[in-house]
Design a protein around this motif. Structure first.
Motif, PDB file in Angstrom:
ATOM      1  N   LEU A  34      38.888  49.248  92.981  1.00  0.00           N
ATOM      2  CA  LEU A  34      38.889  49.675  91.580  1.00  0.00           C
ATOM      3  C   LEU A  34      37.468  49.977  91.092  1.00  0.00           C
ATOM      4  N   VAL A  35      36.532  49.140  91.489  1.00  0.00           N
ATOM      5  CA  VAL A  35      35.131  49.374  91.106  1.00  0.00           C
ATOM      6  C   VAL A  35      34.655  50.720  91.645  1.00  0.00           C
ATOM      7  N   PHE A  36      34.956  50.991  92.913  1.00  0.00           N
ATOM      8  CA  PHE A  36      34.531  52.273  93.486  1.00  0.00           C
ATOM      9  C   PHE A  36      35.279  53.438  92.866  1.00  0.00           C
ATOM     10  N   ARG A  37      36.500  53.218  92.449  1.00  0.00           N
ATOM     11  CA  ARG A  37      37.261  54.284  91.784  1.00  0.00           C
ATOM     12  C   ARG A  37      36.658  54.614  90.428  1.00  0.00           C
ATOM     13  N   ILE A  38      36.056  53.613  89.783  1.00  0.00           N
ATOM     14  CA  ILE A  38      35.490  53.809  88.447  1.00  0.00           C
ATOM     15  C   ILE A  38      34.026  54.265  88.503  1.00  0.00           C
ATOM     16  N   VAL A  39      33.202  53.605  89.328  1.00  0.00           N
ATOM     17  CA  VAL A  39      31.760  53.902  89.325  1.00  0.00           C
ATOM     18  C   VAL A  39      31.207  54.312  90.686  1.00  0.00           C
ATOM     19  N   GLY A  40      32.079  54.599  91.621  1.00  0.00           N
ATOM     20  CA  GLY A  40      31.621  54.964  92.964  1.00  0.00           C
ATOM     21  C   GLY A  40      30.685  56.147  92.985  1.00  0.00           C
ATOM     22  N   LEU A  42      28.480  56.879  90.953  1.00  0.00           N
ATOM     23  CA  LEU A  42      27.156  56.477  90.477  1.00  0.00           C
ATOM     24  C   LEU A  42      26.387  55.661  91.510  1.00  0.00           C
ATOM     25  N   ILE A  43      27.106  54.861  92.306  1.00  0.00           N
ATOM     26  CA  ILE A  43      26.412  53.948  93.226  1.00  0.00           C
ATOM     27  C   ILE A  43      26.380  54.430  94.672  1.00  0.00           C
ATOM     28  N   LEU A  44      27.195  55.416  95.000  1.00  0.00           N
ATOM     29  CA  LEU A  44      27.157  55.991  96.352  1.00  0.00           C
ATOM     30  C   LEU A  44      26.939  57.500  96.278  1.00  0.00           C
ATOM     31  N   ASP A  45      25.941  57.879  95.550  1.00  0.00           N
ATOM     32  CA  ASP A  45      25.585  59.289  95.402  1.00  0.00           C
ATOM     33  C   ASP A  45      24.545  59.641  96.473  1.00  0.00           C
ATOM     34  N   THR A 113      30.896  64.020 100.496  1.00  0.00           N
ATOM     35  CA  THR A 113      29.702  63.692 101.283  1.00  0.00           C
ATOM     36  C   THR A 113      29.370  62.196 101.203  1.00  0.00           C
ATOM     37  N   ALA A 114      29.992  61.466 100.285  1.00  0.00           N
ATOM     38  CA  ALA A 114      29.783  60.021 100.165  1.00  0.00           C
ATOM     39  C   ALA A 114      30.724  59.227 101.060  1.00  0.00           C
ATOM     40  N   ALA A 115      31.672  59.896 101.706  1.00  0.00           N
ATOM     41  CA  ALA A 115      32.663  59.187 102.517  1.00  0.00           C
ATOM     42  C   ALA A 115      32.017  58.387 103.650  1.00  0.00           C
ATOM     43  N   GLY A 116      31.031  58.948 104.296  1.00  0.00           N
ATOM     44  CA  GLY A 116      30.352  58.229 105.373  1.00  0.00           C
ATOM     45  C   GLY A 116      29.611  57.010 104.852  1.00  0.00           C
ATOM     46  N   LEU A 117      28.978  57.158 103.698  1.00  0.00           N
ATOM     47  CA  LEU A 117      28.302  56.015 103.074  1.00  0.00           C
ATOM     48  C   LEU A 117      29.300  54.923 102.719  1.00  0.00           C
ATOM     49  N   PHE A 118      30.439  55.333 102.187  1.00  0.00           N
ATOM     50  CA  PHE A 118      31.485  54.387 101.817  1.00  0.00           C
ATOM     51  C   PHE A 118      31.976  53.621 103.044  1.00  0.00           C
ATOM     52  N   GLY A 119      32.260  54.352 104.113  1.00  0.00           N
ATOM     53  CA  GLY A 119      32.718  53.706 105.349  1.00  0.00           C
ATOM     54  C   GLY A 119      31.672  52.752 105.910  1.00  0.00           C
TER      55      GLY A 119
END
Length: 137
Positions: A34-40, A42-45, A113-119
């Protein structure tokens, strides 16, 4: 041949404790999602590498404290911590297997492009909890 050393029988968690730990792991995974859905975004740019590096640096102590806190809260030690660490990460790993495969649908707020960072962040978080199960006192 006997060497004189004894290996303690592994500690098994009760079914009730197993369910509790799976529930905690599920709750953490859902809140994090939920946090990543709301502010992802901003923090994984990817265009803000210092912010991303800060998030990666922060995830290790946060997950460590969370894991050790759960171990202490539940009064776990030794082999029970190993089992608990696994139970804590399994729900999130199962959820994130789907959420990363469907990244653009689950997290439309984040650039593809943030998908790799997220993983990578997920792997770091799960590895931290697992290591805490082995070495935390």
């Amino acid at each position: 041949m006997e060497t004189g050393s004894q290996v303690a029988a592994p500690t098994r968690l009760s079914m009730s404790e197993t369910r509790s730990l799976l529930g905690v792991g599920l709750a953490v995974a859902l809140v994090a999602g939920l946090v990543f859905r709301i502010v992802g975004q901003l923090i994984l740019d990817p265009t803000r590498p210092l912010v991303v590096a800060g998030v990666f640096a922060l995830v290790v102590p946060v997950m460590w404290v969370l894991a050790v806190g759960v171990f202490r809260w539940r009064g776990l030690s030794g082999g029970a911590r190993l089992e608990a660490a696994i139970l804590l990460v399994v729900p999130g790993m199962l959820i994130d297997a789907a959420s990363t495969a469907l990244f653009s649908m689950v997290y439309p707020n984040m650039s593809l492009t943030a998908a790799g960072l997220f993983g990578g962040l997920l792997l770091l978080a799960y590895a931290t909890v697992l290591v805490a199960g082995f070495v935390a006192r």
